[in-house]
Design a protein around this motif. Sequence first.
Motif, PDB file in Angstrom:
ATOM      1  N   TYR A 233       6.721  -7.742  54.714  1.00 33.56           N
ATOM      2  CA  TYR A 233       5.817  -8.333  53.825  1.00 33.56           C
ATOM      3  C   TYR A 233       4.260  -8.165  54.267  1.00 33.56           C
ATOM      4  CZ  TYR A 233       3.807 -11.656  50.152  1.00 33.56           C
ATOM      5  OH  TYR A 233       2.930 -12.285  49.319  1.00 33.56           O
ATOM      6  N   SER A 234       4.084  -8.708  55.349  1.00 28.48           N
ATOM      7  CA  SER A 234       2.613  -8.594  55.795  1.00 28.48           C
ATOM      8  C   SER A 234       2.228  -7.243  55.952  1.00 28.48           C
ATOM      9  CB  SER A 234       2.704  -9.421  57.180  1.00 28.48           C
ATOM     10  OG  SER A 234       3.105 -10.767  56.923  1.00 28.48           O
ATOM     11  N   VAL A 235       2.804  -6.629  56.229  1.00 27.56           N
ATOM     12  CA  VAL A 235       2.463  -5.038  56.668  1.00 27.56           C
ATOM     13  C   VAL A 235       2.094  -4.285  55.227  1.00 27.56           C
ATOM     14  CG1 VAL A 235       3.173  -2.741  57.317  1.00 27.56           C
ATOM     15  CG2 VAL A 235       3.439  -4.671  58.937  1.00 27.56           C
ATOM     16  N   ALA A 236       3.157  -4.445  54.344  1.00 28.43           N
ATOM     17  CA  ALA A 236       2.959  -3.973  53.038  1.00 28.43           C
ATOM     18  C   ALA A 236       1.584  -4.399  52.228  1.00 28.43           C
ATOM     19  CB  ALA A 236       4.345  -4.531  52.099  1.00 28.43           C
ATOM     20  N   LEU A 237       1.520  -5.887  52.619  1.00 31.60           N
ATOM     21  CA  LEU A 237       0.182  -6.430  52.110  1.00 31.60           C
ATOM     22  C   LEU A 237      -1.013  -5.632  52.325  1.00 31.60           C
ATOM     23  CD1 LEU A 237       0.723 -10.290  51.908  1.00 31.60           C
ATOM     24  CD2 LEU A 237       0.582  -8.895  50.087  1.00 31.60           C
ATOM     25  N   GLY A 238      -0.992  -5.472  53.682  1.00 33.98           N
ATOM     26  CA  GLY A 238      -2.266  -4.827  54.474  1.00 33.98           C
ATOM     27  C   GLY A 238      -2.138  -3.319  54.053  1.00 33.98           C
ATOM     28  N   TYR A 239      -1.115  -2.877  53.927  1.00 34.92           N
ATOM     29  CA  TYR A 239      -1.162  -1.382  53.477  1.00 34.92           C
ATOM     30  C   TYR A 239      -1.514  -0.994  52.028  1.00 34.92           C
ATOM     31  CZ  TYR A 239       0.174   3.502  53.163  1.00 34.92           C
ATOM     32  OH  TYR A 239       0.131   4.840  52.829  1.00 34.92           O
ATOM     33  N   PHE A 240      -0.905  -1.716  51.074  1.00 27.53           N
ATOM     34  CA  PHE A 240      -1.105  -1.576  49.874  1.00 27.53           C
ATOM     35  C   PHE A 240      -2.494  -2.108  49.021  1.00 27.53           C
ATOM     36  CE2 PHE A 240       3.669  -0.950  50.059  1.00 27.53           C
ATOM     37  CZ  PHE A 240       3.633   0.209  49.353  1.00 27.53           C
ATOM     38  N   GLY A 241      -2.930  -3.108  50.008  1.00 26.83           N
ATOM     39  CA  GLY A 241      -4.073  -3.617  49.517  1.00 26.83           C
ATOM     40  C   GLY A 241      -5.184  -2.594  50.137  1.00 26.83           C
ATOM     41  N   GLY A 242      -5.022  -1.960  51.096  1.00 31.41           N
ATOM     42  CA  GLY A 242      -5.904  -0.898  51.591  1.00 31.41           C
ATOM     43  C   GLY A 242      -5.947   0.172  50.861  1.00 31.41           C
ATOM     44  N   GLN A 243      -4.927   0.539  50.213  1.00 28.34           N
ATOM     45  CA  GLN A 243      -4.647   1.616  49.233  1.00 28.34           C
ATOM     46  C   GLN A 243      -5.189   1.540  47.733  1.00 28.34           C
ATOM     47  OE1 GLN A 243      -2.956   4.940  49.725  1.00 28.34           O
ATOM     48  NE2 GLN A 243      -3.208   4.468  51.749  1.00 28.34           N
ATOM     49  N   TRP A 244      -5.019   0.087  47.449  1.00 27.82           N
ATOM     50  CA  TRP A 244      -5.490  -0.009  46.047  1.00 27.82           C
ATOM     51  C   TRP A 244      -6.936  -0.562  46.005  1.00 27.82           C
ATOM     52  CZ3 TRP A 244      -0.712  -3.606  45.307  1.00 27.82           C
ATOM     53  CH2 TRP A 244       0.249  -2.628  45.155  1.00 27.82           C
ATOM     54  N   LEU A 245      -7.457  -1.222  47.004  1.00 27.49           N
ATOM     55  CA  LEU A 245      -8.851  -1.760  46.933  1.00 27.49           C
ATOM     56  C   LEU A 245      -9.794  -1.167  47.920  1.00 27.49           C
ATOM     57  CD1 LEU A 245      -8.036  -5.621  46.919  1.00 27.49           C
ATOM     58  CD2 LEU A 245      -8.615  -4.068  44.919  1.00 27.49           C
ATOM     59  N   GLY A 246      -9.071   0.039  48.912  1.00 30.65           N
ATOM     60  CA  GLY A 246     -10.063   0.518  49.670  1.00 30.65           C
ATOM     61  C   GLY A 246     -10.058  -0.038  50.948  1.00 30.65           C
ATOM     62  N   ALA A 247     -10.256   0.591  51.943  1.00 31.54           N
ATOM     63  CA  ALA A 247     -10.438  -0.014  53.618  1.00 31.54           C
ATOM     64  C   ALA A 247     -11.335  -0.748  53.501  1.00 31.54           C
ATOM     65  CB  ALA A 247      -9.843   1.233  54.633  1.00 31.54           C
ATOM     66  N   SER A 248     -11.466  -2.091  53.128  1.00 29.84           N
ATOM     67  CA  SER A 248     -12.549  -2.758  53.175  1.00 29.84           C
ATOM     68  C   SER A 248     -12.113  -4.237  53.832  1.00 29.84           C
ATOM     69  CB  SER A 248     -13.236  -2.923  52.013  1.00 29.84           C
ATOM     70  OG  SER A 248     -12.426  -3.642  50.959  1.00 29.84           O
ATOM     71  N   TRP A 249     -13.045  -5.072  54.261  1.00 31.10           N
ATOM     72  CA  TRP A 249     -12.817  -6.232  54.599  1.00 31.10           C
ATOM     73  C   TRP A 249     -12.584  -7.335  53.287  1.00 31.10           C
ATOM     74  CZ3 TRP A 249     -11.779  -6.682  59.425  1.00 31.10           C
ATOM     75  CH2 TRP A 249     -12.501  -6.050  60.111  1.00 31.10           C
ATOM     76  N   LEU A 250     -12.878  -6.649  52.182  1.00 34.88           N
ATOM     77  CA  LEU A 250     -12.396  -7.588  50.928  1.00 34.88           C
ATOM     78  C   LEU A 250     -10.925  -7.222  50.840  1.00 34.88           C
ATOM     79  CD1 LEU A 250     -12.868  -8.918  48.111  1.00 34.88           C
ATOM     80  CD2 LEU A 250     -13.318  -6.578  47.233  1.00 34.88           C
ATOM     81  N   SER A 251     -10.400  -5.998  50.837  1.00 37.65           N
ATOM     82  CA  SER A 251      -8.906  -5.897  50.736  1.00 37.65           C
ATOM     83  C   SER A 251      -8.048  -6.662  51.764  1.00 37.65           C
ATOM     84  CB  SER A 251      -8.722  -4.067  50.941  1.00 37.65           C
ATOM     85  OG  SER A 251      -8.903  -3.732  52.057  1.00 37.65           O
ATOM     86  N   THR A 252      -8.848  -6.702  53.051  1.00 37.26           N
ATOM     87  CA  THR A 252      -7.964  -7.520  54.111  1.00 37.26           C
ATOM     88  C   THR A 252      -7.941  -8.815  53.508  1.00 37.26           C
ATOM     89  OG1 THR A 252      -8.853  -6.025  55.521  1.00 37.26           O
ATOM     90  CG2 THR A 252      -8.150  -8.091  56.452  1.00 37.26           C
ATOM     91  N   ALA A 253      -9.225  -9.554  53.012  1.00 36.36           N
ATOM     92  CA  ALA A 253      -9.151 -10.867  52.827  1.00 36.36           C
ATOM     93  C   ALA A 253      -8.268 -11.097  51.695  1.00 36.36           C
ATOM     94  CB  ALA A 253     -10.689 -11.201  52.310  1.00 36.36           C
ATOM     95  N   VAL A 254      -7.975 -10.147  50.573  1.00 38.88           N
ATOM     96  CA  VAL A 254      -7.219 -10.485  49.361  1.00 38.88           C
ATOM     97  C   VAL A 254      -5.709 -10.468  50.098  1.00 38.88           C
ATOM     98  CG1 VAL A 254      -6.290  -9.220  47.355  1.00 38.88           C
ATOM     99  CG2 VAL A 254      -8.767  -9.420  47.846  1.00 38.88           C
TER     100      VAL A 254
END
Length: 224
Positions: free
Chosen positions: A165-186
């Motif tokens: 779940y954690s890896v999927a959150l980080g990966y798909f967050g980076g895919q959808w929102l871009g590899a940014s600190w915002l996607s990491t925070a979300v």
Amino acid sequence: MLESLGSLTSGPWIYAVIGVSIVLDVFVPIMPSGVLLITAATAAAAGATNATANVPDTFAQDVPDLLLLAACAATASLLGDFAAYRLAWRGGERLDRAISRSRRLTAAQERLGNALSRGGGILVVVARFAPAGRSVVSLGAGAAHRRPKEFVPWSALAGATWALYSVALGYFGGQWLGASWLSTAVSVLALAVAGTLAAYVVRRPRTSSPASNAAVAAATSSTA
């Protein structure tokens, strides 16, 4: 962002850091293991999109591997749980007294024992997401001397579920929102929301059905 992520997560040391933090997290729940795991997964998402982002090939080679991240996190979670479980098993009277003074640990120990005896160890999986829930469950199972075959398989499932779940959150967050600190925070926020929901489920008082109440009353009268 890409370069900073690469400098934070490049190299094989990131697996060791994440593994150690997850193991220690069961004893020191404030360890940022989930944040580290999500950040590394976001870096992996950045590496997957390096062609469109015009990122040098060296960055793509340095980012963590998703499968290794998930496997490392799941293994470290199980090792930490088992260490706490064995420590509580051998804790002796001093640990028993400490648990008896804690209403939270006592209630969790009772709920966990009932769940495991009924084959309903899904509580172990849910508690893995709750703040400090992993610690309470592992220590409670050990202090109650639950058999390894009752606890370890559920602990392994809990660790794998949390890691994926954690890896999927980080990966798909980076895919959808871009590899940014915002996607990491979300992504971290989504993990925190899951933790809040899990804490509610774990702490929710158990409701007894009329049938179970009748069974308890019958057992009480028969032993009176």
